[in-house]
Design an enzyme around this catalytic site. Structure first.
Site, PDB file in Angstrom:
ATOM      1  N   GLY A   1       0.823  -1.215   0.000  1.00 35.97           N
ATOM      2  CA  GLY A   1       0.000   0.000   0.000  1.00 35.97           C
ATOM      3  C   GLY A   1       0.843   1.246   0.000  1.00 35.97           C
ATOM      4  O   GLY A   1       2.058   1.198  -0.221  1.00 35.97           O
ATOM      5  N   ASN A   2       0.215   2.382   0.225  1.00 34.15           N
ATOM      6  CA  ASN A   2       0.945   3.645   0.286  1.00 34.15           C
ATOM      7  C   ASN A   2       0.259   4.571   1.294  1.00 34.15           C
ATOM      8  O   ASN A   2      -0.778   4.226   1.865  1.00 34.15           O
ATOM      9  CB  ASN A   2       1.030   4.287  -1.098  1.00 34.15           C
ATOM     10  CG  ASN A   2      -0.341   4.537  -1.684  1.00 34.15           C
ATOM     11  OD1 ASN A   2      -1.082   5.383  -1.197  1.00 34.15           O
ATOM     12  ND2 ASN A   2      -0.694   3.781  -2.713  1.00 34.15           N
ATOM     13  N   ARG A   3       0.839   5.752   1.483  1.00 37.73           N
ATOM     14  CA  ARG A   3       0.409   6.627   2.579  1.00 37.73           C
ATOM     15  C   ARG A   3      -0.686   7.614   2.187  1.00 37.73           C
ATOM     16  O   ARG A   3      -1.015   8.501   2.947  1.00 37.73           O
ATOM     17  CB  ARG A   3       1.612   7.409   3.104  1.00 37.73           C
ATOM     18  CG  ARG A   3       2.626   6.537   3.798  1.00 37.73           C
ATOM     19  CD  ARG A   3       3.872   7.342   4.125  1.00 37.73           C
ATOM     20  NE  ARG A   3       3.559   8.530   4.899  1.00 37.73           N
ATOM     21  CZ  ARG A   3       4.316   9.605   4.969  1.00 37.73           C
ATOM     22  NH1 ARG A   3       5.428   9.648   4.280  1.00 37.73           N
ATOM     23  NH2 ARG A   3       3.969  10.639   5.695  1.00 37.73           N
TER      24      ARG A   3
END
Ligand code: C5P
Length: 465
Positions: free
Chosen positions: A261-263
């Site tokens: 995932g990412n932020r």
């Protein structure tokens, strides 16, 4: 008189107030003043009492060609701070000390420089200079963040030898760099203001609007609710237009419990949905893993389609995009996904008695949804907008990477935002430079995510009309 300023594409004389605060680097203000005047600009100097302990008043007066303003009460009847503040087309404070930054952040007005800063409606640029520990202290970091969220341009200090034997970030950059960045910011502010005035809507000017309370501040529970918006009247010029906006960050499943995932929080995308609705548009928000609390704040005119992975996001955008006049790809889409999905929770090698502790995850590339949409429009005349979160490196600036991306992606507009400790992801303010498909800058905005969203929606509206 017409003169050329040092920033590209910025022509004409400007009235610039150079503010000087107390720092060993105050002497560099003399070079800044000299360069501004050499470029044809009118300069007035406002100095704090501490600044005049480092640099002589008569030097500043001689170089600027005007008396230095430093005493609030020398001629109280003339209300000089108001006169100077109204005269200014740009307030450039260099060097800006930690103390001055703290005063500006809380709105103190106890001397000529702080009262001028509080009174002026001109764009403000500050160039901090201080010891590394002071620059990195959480109090200064928070104060700088407050100023940025109000649209103040903060020039990053340079790294290098400080006053003592030590070195680190905190040095005042070279005067020509300060002048170039300040004039470029002024040019962008004027450009953006002109663009905003050309449109029919009441668009908040991200640079000049320093009085509007930002609702997108760290620490507030409802970052995307702009209470001030309830009092603003927006023209409904986007009524009948359908916007599809992707937001959030995709998750690429590895096994039933793990993902890549990412932020991305989805705050900029939800702010865009709000800004489009304010002007009458119907919005489909393709929401990738956005907190329920954030989605619950959205106006009812926003239709939410929840997705998890990049491929689901592509399908949802394509589905909704067929009837859309505008597609904004604000989501952070994973470039890669695991080649295979393990239907069971993957075990550590030691769990199965193996001694090899390395693990290889094979990835395959996801389709570039934005580039695909730009190359093959789903609807005639559709405006395609992308986002690019960039960090520069020692060779190439974030904006240059953005330019290359604009050419590669072919979107009509690409909002390049520099991602760092104080802007970009999450519940922080944002700054974007908007490029067209040729990599030419057509807009700039800085401030809360809602302010940035309104400014971008204005640029989109101009493309539609
Ligand atoms: O290449 P990069 O990921 O930085 O590009 C960012 C832009 O491209 C964003 O608008 C994002 O939504 C979009 N994108 C996409 N498909 C991908 C990767 C990014 O549409 N696979």
């Amino acid at each position: 008189m017409t003169a050329t300023c040092a920033a590209p594409a910025c022509t004409g004389t400007r009235r610039i107030v150079v503010g000087v605060s107390g720092s060993i680097s105050a002497y560099k203000a003399t070079f800044i003043i000299r360069q501004l005047r050499a470029a044809g600009h009118e300069v007035k100097v406002v100095a704090s009492a501490a600044a005049l302990k480092f640099i002589g008043e008569s030097t500043l007066a001689a170089l600027s060609g005007a008396p230095v303003a430093s005493q609030l009460f020398s001629d109280a009847g003339a209300v000089e701070h108001v006169a100077i503040a109204e005269w200014a087309q740009l307030l450039l404070i260099a060097p800006a000390s930690a103390d001055l930054i703290a005063k500006l952040a809380v709105g103190r007005a106890d001397d000529m420089l702080t009262t001028t800063a509080l009174t002026t409606t001109a764009p403000i640029v500050i160039s901090p200079a201080m010891h590394t520990q002071m620059w990195q202290h959480p109090a200064t970091v928070a104060n700088v963040e407050i100023l940025r969220s109000r649209g103040v341009k903060v020039i990053e200090p340079a790294s290098g030898r400080l006053t003592g034997k030590d070195s680190g970030p905190g040095r005042l950059p070279e005067p020509e760099q300060i002048v170039a960045q300040a004039l470029e910011f002024l040019r962008q502010s004027e450009h953006f203001k002109a663009a905003s005035n050309g449109g029919g809507a009441q668009v908040v000017d991200a640079v000049q609007n320093q009085g509007e309370p930002s609702q997108d501040q760290p620490g507030q529970n409802q970052p995307d609710q702009d209470l001030a918006a309830q009092d603003l009247q927006f023209s409904q010029d986007l009524a009948g237009k359908h916007f599809v906006i992707s937001a959030g960050g995709t998750r690429e499943a590895i096994d039933p419990v793990r993902f890549l995932g990412n932020r991305s929080s989805g705050r900029q995308g939800t702010a865009l949905a709000r800004a489009a609705v304010e002007r009458g548009a119907h919005v489909t928000l393709v929401a990738a893993n956005i907190e329920a609390a954030l989605l619950a704040q959205l106006p009812e005119q926003v239709e939410v389609v929840k997705v998890v992975s990049a491929l689901q996001l592509r399908d949802a955008v394509h589905e909704a995009g067929r009837s859309a006049q505008v597609i904004v790809m604000c989501a952070a889409v994973a470039d890669f996904r695991p080649k295979t999905y393990a239907g069971f929770k993957l075990k550590k090698s030691t769990d199965s008695g193996e001694t090899d502790k390395s693990y290889t995850l094979e990835l395959v590339e996801n389709p570039d949804i934005l580039a695909g949409l730009a190359a093959q429009r789903l609807n005639e005349g559709q405006v395609i907008v992308g986002f690019a979160a960039e960090t520069g490196d020692e060779h190439t600036s974030a904006l240059e990477y953005g330019r290359r991306k604009a050419l590669r992606k072919g979107a009509d507009l690409l909002a390049v935002n520099t991602v760092g400790a104080t802007s970009g992801f999450g519940d922080v303010a944002n700054e974007i430079h908007v490029l067209d498909s040729h990599g030419q800058q057509v807009g700039h905005s800085a401030g809360s995510k809602l302010q940035v969203a309104r400014d971008l929606v204005e640029l989109i509206a101009q493309r539609l009309s």
